[in-house]
Design a protein around this motif. Sequence first.
Motif, mmCIF file in Angstrom:
data_model
loop_
_atom_site.group_PDB
_atom_site.id
_atom_site.type_symbol
_atom_site.label_atom_id
_atom_site.label_comp_id
_atom_site.label_asym_id
_atom_site.label_seq_id
_atom_site.Cartn_x
_atom_site.Cartn_y
_atom_site.Cartn_z
ATOM 1 N N SER A 1 0.848 -1.187 0.000
ATOM 2 C CA SER A 1 0.000 0.000 0.000
ATOM 3 C C SER A 1 0.884 1.238 0.000
ATOM 4 N N SER A 2 0.517 2.236 -0.784
ATOM 5 C CA SER A 2 1.337 3.446 -0.860
ATOM 6 C C SER A 2 1.064 4.406 0.292
ATOM 7 N N GLU A 3 0.104 4.103 1.156
ATOM 8 C CA GLU A 3 -0.233 5.027 2.233
ATOM 9 C C GLU A 3 0.959 5.272 3.154
ATOM 10 N N ARG A 4 1.692 4.219 3.486
ATOM 11 C CA ARG A 4 2.821 4.394 4.392
ATOM 12 C C ARG A 4 3.983 5.131 3.737
ATOM 13 N N ALA A 5 3.994 5.195 2.406
ATOM 14 C CA ALA A 5 5.058 5.902 1.692
ATOM 15 C C ALA A 5 4.745 7.380 1.497
ATOM 16 N N LEU A 6 3.516 7.808 1.808
ATOM 17 C CA LEU A 6 3.108 9.183 1.527
ATOM 18 C C LEU A 6 3.969 10.225 2.237
ATOM 19 N N PRO A 7 4.308 10.080 3.533
ATOM 20 C CA PRO A 7 5.169 11.095 4.157
ATOM 21 C C PRO A 7 6.544 11.190 3.499
ATOM 22 N N TYR A 8 7.091 10.054 3.073
ATOM 23 C CA TYR A 8 8.381 10.071 2.376
ATOM 24 C C TYR A 8 8.252 10.804 1.039
ATOM 25 N N ALA A 9 7.138 10.575 0.366
ATOM 26 C CA ALA A 9 6.880 11.270 -0.903
ATOM 27 C C ALA A 9 6.814 12.776 -0.681
ATOM 28 N N CYS A 10 6.158 13.191 0.397
ATOM 29 C CA CYS A 10 6.057 14.622 0.705
ATOM 30 C C CYS A 10 7.432 15.218 1.020
ATOM 31 N N ALA A 11 8.249 14.480 1.760
ATOM 32 C CA ALA A 11 9.593 14.968 2.087
ATOM 33 C C ALA A 11 10.413 15.187 0.825
ATOM 34 N N ILE A 12 10.314 14.278 -0.115
ATOM 35 C CA ILE A 12 11.060 14.437 -1.370
ATOM 36 C C ILE A 12 10.545 15.633 -2.151
ATOM 37 N N GLU A 13 9.239 15.878 -2.133
ATOM 38 C CA GLU A 13 8.713 17.054 -2.831
ATOM 39 C C GLU A 13 9.152 18.341 -2.144
ATOM 40 N N MET A 14 9.261 18.340 -0.822
ATOM 41 C CA MET A 14 9.794 19.515 -0.127
ATOM 42 C C MET A 14 11.230 19.792 -0.563
ATOM 43 N N LEU A 15 12.030 18.753 -0.669
ATOM 44 C CA LEU A 15 13.406 18.922 -1.124
ATOM 45 C C LEU A 15 13.451 19.459 -2.546
ATOM 46 N N HIS A 16 12.584 18.952 -3.381
ATOM 47 C CA HIS A 16 12.527 19.436 -4.758
ATOM 48 C C HIS A 16 12.129 20.908 -4.806
ATOM 49 N N ALA A 17 11.123 21.273 -4.011
ATOM 50 C CA ALA A 17 10.672 22.667 -3.999
ATOM 51 C C ALA A 17 11.769 23.600 -3.493
ATOM 52 N N TYR A 18 12.473 23.178 -2.452
ATOM 53 C CA TYR A 18 13.584 24.002 -1.952
ATOM 54 C C TYR A 18 14.636 24.192 -3.025
ATOM 55 N N SER A 19 14.948 23.114 -3.756
ATOM 56 C CA SER A 19 15.992 23.210 -4.781
ATOM 57 C C SER A 19 15.591 24.159 -5.904
ATOM 58 N N LEU A 20 14.311 24.189 -6.243
ATOM 59 C CA LEU A 20 13.847 25.097 -7.292
ATOM 60 C C LEU A 20 13.958 26.555 -6.845
ATOM 61 N N ILE A 21 13.575 26.832 -5.592
ATOM 62 C CA ILE A 21 13.684 28.197 -5.077
ATOM 63 C C ILE A 21 15.130 28.680 -5.160
#
Length: 298
Positions: free
Chosen positions: A63-83
């Motif tokens: 189930s991908s539910e348990r992976a959702l926080p990890y997915a969010c953390a990676i998107e935060m890193l991506h957003a920081y890198s773009l800024i």
Amino acid sequence: MSGLEAYLHRQRRRVDAALEAYFPLDPAHPHRLIEAVRYSLLGGGKRIRPIVVLAACECVGASSERALPYACAIEMLHAYSLIHDDLPAMDDDALRRGRPTSHVVFGEGLAILAGDALLTEAFHVLAQCAARDRQPRRALRAVREIAEAAGARGMVGGQAADLAAEGAVPDLATVEFIHVRKTGALLLAAVRTGAVIGGASAVALKRLTRYGECLGLAFQIADDILDVEAPSALTGKEPQRDGARHKVTFPAVLGLPAAKQRARELREQALAALARFDAHAAPLRDLVRFVVDRACEP
């Protein structure tokens, strides 16, 4: 709506809802800083990296539910890198996702701090995951994967090499070195993180690693091609910025036809890496086709 479009829409809504909950407009926090964070984090985007985390977890039957926080953390890193990449001292971009970049709206100082906040919160989220996870070894392995991909051996190192190569005579070894790290590392980490959290076997993880390597490089080649050929209405960025800054890119080294052929080859290699997986791998197959075909097909 195609099967991939429906899948992306559904997963993007999940990711967006989870991301918004991490940065509420709380009176206890500096209001303007949180505005800047939310402007970049919640301001659209395809959410490819977090969706790859979820899809890789599903690919190994979990189930991908348990992976959702990890997915969010990676998107935060991506957003920081773009800024930070958009800052005048880096790529000096004024447009991102069809809107003015963070430093244009909030000023350079607050944009830097918004990036810092996203980077820090990403590892706060990951630490909470590791503390709560029923499989702490898997969680810690995922944290290590993400940290290595985001740091000097990965994304940050790739950005440093990209800056150093500006104005240089482009060569294939340099452009691959940059692409594999600046863009490819975080996409590879997204694949491996989802697989690890999903309990992938050593054999499955090896195959998914090869998929992630091909996806990451193909993604940046496609982005390079779109920078040359696509209007800003499609990319959300100013067109032909790479050429104006004398960036080292695949089209600059190989020309557009050969760059497109290389992206297609990587697509086929990625698909071959998934050959032993069942229908649970369909989103990953569709994603690599989408990434390449948007730039390389009529």
